[in-house]
Design a protein around this motif. Structure first.
Motif, PDB file in Angstrom:
ATOM      1  N   ALA B 340       0.828  -1.203   0.000  1.00 31.25           N
ATOM      2  CA  ALA B 340       0.000   0.000   0.000  1.00 31.25           C
ATOM      3  C   ALA B 340       0.866   1.258   0.000  1.00 31.25           C
ATOM      4  CB  ALA B 340      -0.925   0.006   1.210  1.00 31.25           C
ATOM      5  N   THR B 341       2.010   1.167   0.677  1.00 31.57           N
ATOM      6  CA  THR B 341       2.917   2.312   0.734  1.00 31.57           C
ATOM      7  C   THR B 341       3.612   2.543  -0.608  1.00 31.57           C
ATOM      8  OG1 THR B 341       3.330   1.748   3.032  1.00 31.57           O
ATOM      9  CG2 THR B 341       4.847   3.292   2.012  1.00 31.57           C
ATOM     10  N   MET B 343       2.700   1.389  -3.750  1.00 31.31           N
ATOM     11  CA  MET B 343       1.946   1.469  -5.029  1.00 31.31           C
ATOM     12  C   MET B 343       1.777   2.901  -5.567  1.00 31.31           C
ATOM     13  SD  MET B 343      -1.913   0.416  -3.806  1.00 31.31           S
ATOM     14  CE  MET B 343      -2.836   1.512  -2.728  1.00 31.31           C
ATOM     15  N   PRO B 344       1.629   3.929  -4.709  1.00 31.98           N
ATOM     16  CA  PRO B 344       1.501   5.260  -5.311  1.00 31.98           C
ATOM     17  C   PRO B 344       2.757   5.739  -6.038  1.00 31.98           C
ATOM     18  CG  PRO B 344       0.687   5.281  -3.048  1.00 31.98           C
ATOM     19  CD  PRO B 344       1.428   3.994  -3.242  1.00 31.98           C
ATOM     20  N   ILE B 345       3.914   5.206  -5.656  1.00 32.56           N
ATOM     21  CA  ILE B 345       5.141   5.600  -6.367  1.00 32.56           C
ATOM     22  C   ILE B 345       5.082   5.084  -7.796  1.00 32.56           C
ATOM     23  CG2 ILE B 345       7.665   5.389  -6.426  1.00 32.56           C
ATOM     24  CD1 ILE B 345       7.640   5.027  -3.428  1.00 32.56           C
ATOM     25  N   ALA B 348       2.494   7.371  -9.646  1.00 31.77           N
ATOM     26  CA  ALA B 348       2.824   8.800  -9.771  1.00 31.77           C
ATOM     27  C   ALA B 348       3.947   9.047 -10.769  1.00 31.77           C
ATOM     28  CB  ALA B 348       3.194   9.371  -8.402  1.00 31.77           C
ATOM     29  N   ASP B 455      -2.482   5.524 -13.175  1.00 35.06           N
ATOM     30  CA  ASP B 455      -2.924   4.985 -11.892  1.00 35.06           C
ATOM     31  C   ASP B 455      -3.451   3.562 -12.048  1.00 35.06           C
ATOM     32  OD1 ASP B 455      -2.241   7.319 -10.736  1.00 35.06           O
ATOM     33  OD2 ASP B 455      -4.273   8.028 -10.348  1.00 35.06           O
TER      34      ASP B 455
END
Lengths: 470, 470
Positions: B340-341, B343-345, B348, B455
């Protein structure tokens, strides 16, 4: 030299035709011969396609061709036209073409520009290697050499770098008849001679005499009686960007460039301004998204990648920092895994809100609409819009998520979106504004920074509220 | 009418001065009197600050003022100058000012433009309510009325809508001497008369005679001997955007507008082109980020919010869809919360890569550099760059994450980034290209769409690979 003008549609056809021709004749027929050269006859046909084209149109075609095809086209262009074509090319394309051109060929191309204007020559020379510039300087008269050296000393982006020197001058004491006679004696006037620049014997600018006025004035009037005194002047060090706005405001066609003592140095014409506008609007667009420079569309993949690295690296680093926020709430996510699903919505929508605010303020700064007195209103407006958007979209999303999962999660979602919208909008106005205050480019990488804040704030607010209240 | 030109710095001072003056005198002195009106004497002082300013500069000041302050300034502007100021205003500001102006005041302002040019009048009238336009039409002669009605019929964004009608014409049979005599008889030539348009007795365009040529030619020569035959012409229906590129390519100052039978209808001048370029580069910038229209910086918060809703709603919806992908992998996230930490990298950074590619292709489409023949090279280049970036940054991030957590997570991270970069770059080129092919605006909301794909792909690839291999 100048061949005929063609319409945009016609140019598109010619471009298609040339591209088709190159594809047809350069695609390898067998795997044994991977590189195909054009035959003598094919080269002649290509040359024919390009003859009768204006230098600017050939430049457009070159810009639309792959690097290896450009060389085939370039070889078919008569030497006399080459200097003008190089001048018409977009800067990154010009540089990539010059990069694999022999020095002698550059000097040859530049040679044909001499007679026209030292400003054009300077424009071209500024892209050339020192060795070529030295050869060009040697071929000039002492006076031309001095002018060219002077012209080359103005930094890019200044009025000096866009200036040219082929203006007509007259003195205020002359009569209209004398000026007319002088023009007739010249035979042809320099390109874009729409004004005659009026100077005294010390070359101090006294006024402008538009040709329109010259034609309609009584022959025996003195120039001083018919010239216009109110005129905008530029200094060589003025920003070219600012000059574009002045040209637009006053609908100028040309303007004199003067030194500290109001002595006439050169002129700046609207066509150079239009050209600069095209280039700078492109740069503004690309910088926001993290390009260091404009780039040749067909340049090597590796050199283009480098052009985009700086801000991609910053983006990677900032994304990593933003996600550290998530790390702090891992326990909560394990407890309530739906948070992991919803958190990107909070950050992505705020990113959109922030980028809208940011683009608008960057644009307003460029137009000179933002001052210390009204910056407050920009803040009020953008924060106000984000508040409305936060209430509406946060509300909708809150109700929706609430009905899907639980009222608690819905409430946290709605308020987190609202808060993140407002904070991000505030930061999105502040980043360009502060950079502007410190004389930095407000646009550079703006989107990367806004996205970072939208993410970091979003994760923190949403996960923090969830930890506190759920 | 035209007052003096001032430099950009001077204009900035005047703007600051006016803003300071308004703040000083309009800030409520006590809570009892929340709205402060300027006294008669203060109004006079304001008027004085604005006198001697060029209409374009007053327009710039109005654009930089809050809506309520604009009214105070407007009241101090002499009626004769108002028409020109309205013309100089950026469109959204003009519209917001006209929105609360009495009809009679609009007609009055328009009145003073009659004598100048029907093109200017049409430009202003196109922003006015029908009632005002009817009043203006009534005040015109039959011929002017016909011209104005014709001018108003050209849609925005066409050459027709930028055209004006105050050009000088002559016939090919006249002598240079006769044309000169005709000009002298006129006394003053219309603004921007840099060419004389040469037509036969049926008004068919035969050529152009630049004033420069008129001045330098022998008196007894016929116009047909000295005019230039090669000229670019526009049709009223041509796209104004395309015209800007043609003006830039050929460094044009003005060009004739003709009908199907090559009969002269009007002319289009470089100052209108420069103006249009300013507006359209703003629109392109704003559209990418999801604005429906350009907007007045100081318009009401609510109306501005509406201008940004469409794409914000699409963004919200698409973000929701993208995060549904995460929902499918919730079990894995509970098992391995670090996903979860991280995946946004993955999403983005790919968003940044995609937006760079997308901006470049949108710009290249606008410049006419993209054709069916070379679109393949755009794909190769952008996908190639994303591949290099994916290998480098995915590699760095993979090693980094691998050393922090486990080799498995690092490997999944690195490959997910690489794959997401490549897929997003491909989509980022495809979206504007396909929209262009179907004659849609390639820029509209492009960033919102690219971010969505970055995304959705990112979450799916990263979480999917993690589920499969970890």
């Amino acid at each position: 030299m100048h061949n005929g003008f063609i319409s945009k549609d016609h140019l598109k056809q010619v471009l298609n035709d040339v591209q088709h021709f190159l594809i047809q004749h350069k695609t390898p027929k067998s795997a044994q011969i991977p590189f195909v050269k054009l035959s003598e006859q094919q080269q002649q046909r290509l040359k024919q396609k390009l003859s009768h084209l204006h230098a600017a149109d050939i430049a457009h075609i070159l810009e639309s061709l792959a690097t290896e095809d450009r060389r085939d086209v370039w070889k078919q262009i008569p030497v006399e036209q080459r200097g003008e074509i190089l001048l018409s090319l977009a800067e990154p394309v010009r540089e990539s073409m010059l990069a694999d051109m022999p020095i002698a060929e550059m000097v040859n191309a530049a040679d044909k520009l001499h007679s026209k204007d030292i400003g054009d020559l300077a424009n071209l020379a500024s892209s050339l290697p020192e060795q070529a510039v030295n050869l060009i300087l040697q071929s000039l008269t002492a006076e031309q050499r001095k002018q060219l050296e002077q012209a080359l000393s103005y930094p890019a982006g200044t009025v000096g770098s866009l200036m040219d020197y082929s203006m007509l001058t007259a003195t205020p004491e002359e009569s209209v008849k004398e000026v007319l006679a002088y023009c007739r004696k010249l035979g042809t006037l320099p390109e874009h001679s729409h004004y005659i620049y009026i100077v005294d014997q010390h070359n101090t600018l006294m006024g402008l005499l538009p040709l329109q006025k010259l034609i309609t004035s009584a022959f025996d009037k003195k120039v001083s009686e018919v010239m216009s005194h109110s005129t905008i002047t530029f200094a060589t060090g003025d920003s070219a960007e600012q000059a574009t706005f002045t040209f637009n405001r006053y609908e100028l066609i040309a303007a004199p460039v003067v030194d500290d003592e109001n002595k006439l140095i050169g002129r700046i014409c609207v066509d150079d301004i239009v050209d600069f506008m095209h280039e700078s609007s492109e740069q503004q667009l690309l910088r926001q998204i993290g390009f260091v420079n404009s780039e040749d569309r067909f340049s090597g993949i590796f050199s283009s990648a480098q052009n985009r690295w700086l801000w991609l690296a910053i983006n990677l680093f900032s994304a990593f920092i933003a996600t550290r926020v998530i790390g702090a709430f891992e326990d909560k996510i394990v407890e309530l895994v739906i948070l992991a699903t919803l958190m990107p919505i909070v950050s992505a929508t705020a990113g959109n809100v922030g980028n809208q605010a940011c683009t608008l303020i960057i644009r307003s700064l460029a137009l000179g609409h933002v001052t210390d007195h009204n910056i407050r209103q920009f803040y009020i407006k953008e924060v106000g819009i984000s508040l409305i958007n936060g209430v509406i979209w946060g509300g909708i999303m809150g109700v929706f998520v609430g009905s899907l999962y639980s009222a608690g999660i819905g409430t946290v979602m709605g308020f987190a979106m609202l808060l993140n919208f407002v904070l991000t909008a505030f930061v999105a106005v502040s980043i360009p504004w502060l950079r502007h205050k410190y004389n930095l480019d407000p646009a550079m990488g703006a989107h990367v920074l806004v996205t970072f804040f939208a993410d970091a704030f979003g994760f923190f607010i949403f996960l923090g509220m969830a930890t506190a209240f759920l």
